[in-house]
Design a protein around this motif. Structure first.
Motif, mmCIF file in Angstrom:
data_model
loop_
_atom_site.group_PDB
_atom_site.id
_atom_site.type_symbol
_atom_site.label_atom_id
_atom_site.label_comp_id
_atom_site.label_asym_id
_atom_site.label_seq_id
_atom_site.Cartn_x
_atom_site.Cartn_y
_atom_site.Cartn_z
ATOM 1 N N GLY A 59 33.731 -23.620 -41.645
ATOM 2 C CA GLY A 59 33.277 -24.967 -41.973
ATOM 3 C C GLY A 59 31.785 -25.132 -41.774
ATOM 4 O O GLY A 59 31.026 -24.169 -41.783
ATOM 5 N N PRO A 60 31.363 -26.382 -41.604
ATOM 6 C CA PRO A 60 29.935 -26.711 -41.569
ATOM 7 C C PRO A 60 29.276 -26.454 -40.210
ATOM 8 O O PRO A 60 29.929 -26.060 -39.242
ATOM 9 C CB PRO A 60 29.954 -28.213 -41.858
ATOM 10 N N TYR A 61 27.978 -26.726 -40.176
ATOM 11 C CA TYR A 61 27.241 -26.805 -38.909
ATOM 12 C C TYR A 61 27.367 -28.250 -38.445
ATOM 13 O O TYR A 61 26.974 -29.175 -39.154
ATOM 14 C CB TYR A 61 25.760 -26.480 -39.107
ATOM 15 N N ARG A 62 27.917 -28.464 -37.273
ATOM 16 C CA ARG A 62 28.101 -29.816 -36.745
ATOM 17 C C ARG A 62 27.040 -30.072 -35.675
ATOM 18 O O ARG A 62 26.927 -29.324 -34.703
ATOM 19 C CB ARG A 62 29.496 -29.967 -36.155
ATOM 20 N N MET A 116 19.687 -34.107 -25.905
ATOM 21 C CA MET A 116 19.959 -32.738 -26.276
ATOM 22 C C MET A 116 20.878 -32.710 -27.489
ATOM 23 O O MET A 116 21.760 -33.553 -27.630
ATOM 24 C CB MET A 116 20.640 -32.009 -25.117
ATOM 25 N N ILE A 117 20.635 -31.778 -28.343
ATOM 26 C CA ILE A 117 21.471 -31.599 -29.529
ATOM 27 C C ILE A 117 22.219 -30.280 -29.395
ATOM 28 O O ILE A 117 21.637 -29.258 -29.045
ATOM 29 C CB ILE A 117 20.622 -31.574 -30.808
ATOM 30 N N THR A 118 23.496 -30.327 -29.691
ATOM 31 C CA THR A 118 24.312 -29.125 -29.749
ATOM 32 C C THR A 118 24.682 -28.898 -31.205
ATOM 33 O O THR A 118 25.127 -29.824 -31.886
ATOM 34 C CB THR A 118 25.596 -29.285 -28.912
ATOM 35 N N ILE A 119 24.456 -27.702 -31.687
ATOM 36 C CA ILE A 119 24.846 -27.338 -33.048
ATOM 37 C C ILE A 119 26.037 -26.413 -32.944
ATOM 38 O O ILE A 119 25.932 -25.307 -32.411
ATOM 39 C CB ILE A 119 23.700 -26.636 -33.797
ATOM 40 N N LYS A 120 27.159 -26.902 -33.455
ATOM 41 C CA LYS A 120 28.365 -26.098 -33.411
ATOM 42 C C LYS A 120 28.615 -25.501 -34.784
ATOM 43 O O LYS A 120 28.671 -26.221 -35.785
ATOM 44 C CB LYS A 120 29.577 -26.938 -32.995
ATOM 45 N N VAL A 121 28.745 -24.194 -34.833
ATOM 46 C CA VAL A 121 29.084 -23.505 -36.069
ATOM 47 C C VAL A 121 30.601 -23.534 -36.173
ATOM 48 O O VAL A 121 31.301 -22.857 -35.424
ATOM 49 C CB VAL A 121 28.554 -22.046 -36.067
ATOM 50 N N ARG A 122 31.113 -24.360 -37.085
ATOM 51 C CA ARG A 122 32.555 -24.534 -37.208
ATOM 52 C C ARG A 122 33.183 -23.329 -37.894
ATOM 53 O O ARG A 122 32.630 -22.787 -38.845
ATOM 54 C CB ARG A 122 32.874 -25.802 -38.010
ATOM 55 N N GLN A 123 34.335 -22.938 -37.395
ATOM 56 C CA GLN A 123 35.050 -21.828 -38.015
ATOM 57 C C GLN A 123 35.423 -22.228 -39.442
ATOM 58 O O GLN A 123 36.083 -23.246 -39.653
ATOM 59 C CB GLN A 123 36.302 -21.503 -37.206
#
Ligand code: FES
Length: 77
Positions: free
Chosen positions: A10-13, A1-8
Motif C-alpha cells: 500500500g501507500p506511504y502513511r 514528529m512525523i512517522t512515515i509508515k510504509v504500508r504492506q
C-alpha cells in the motif's frame, strides 16, 4: 514528529500533527484530514495521494525493514 509508515502492499502513511505536502513549485496541497497517505503504486487518480486503487491494481510491495518480519508499527526514535 512525523512517522512515515510504509504500508504492506500500500501507500506511504504519514502520521503526525504537522504535515505539509507541496508540489514542485512549493505550493501546498490542501490537507483535508490527517493522517495522509501518499501513493507509491502509481495507480491513484488523486496523486500524490492514495485513493485505495492499489488494492484493485494488485500492487505488491511487501518489503520490510527486517526481511521476514510482520507488518507492524515502525520503531519510534
Ligand atoms: S498506493 Fe494507494 S493508490 Fe497507489
Amino acid at each position: 514528529m512525523i512517522t512515515i509508515k510504509v504500508r504492506q502492499n500500500g501507500p506511504y502513511r504519514f502520521e503526525g500533527d504537522d504535515v505539509t505536502v507541496v508540489d514542485w513549485n512549493g505550493q501546498p496541497y490542501e490537507i483535508v484530514k490527517l493522517p495522509i497517505a501518499l501513493c507509491r503504486c502509481g495507480a491513484s487518480k488523486t496523486k500524490p495521494f492514495c485513493d485505495g486503487t492499489h488494492s484493485k491494481a494488485g500492487f505488491e510491495a511487501a518489503e520490510a525493514a527486517v526481511p521476514g518480519s510482520e507488518d507492524k508499527p515502525a520503531t519510534q526514535f
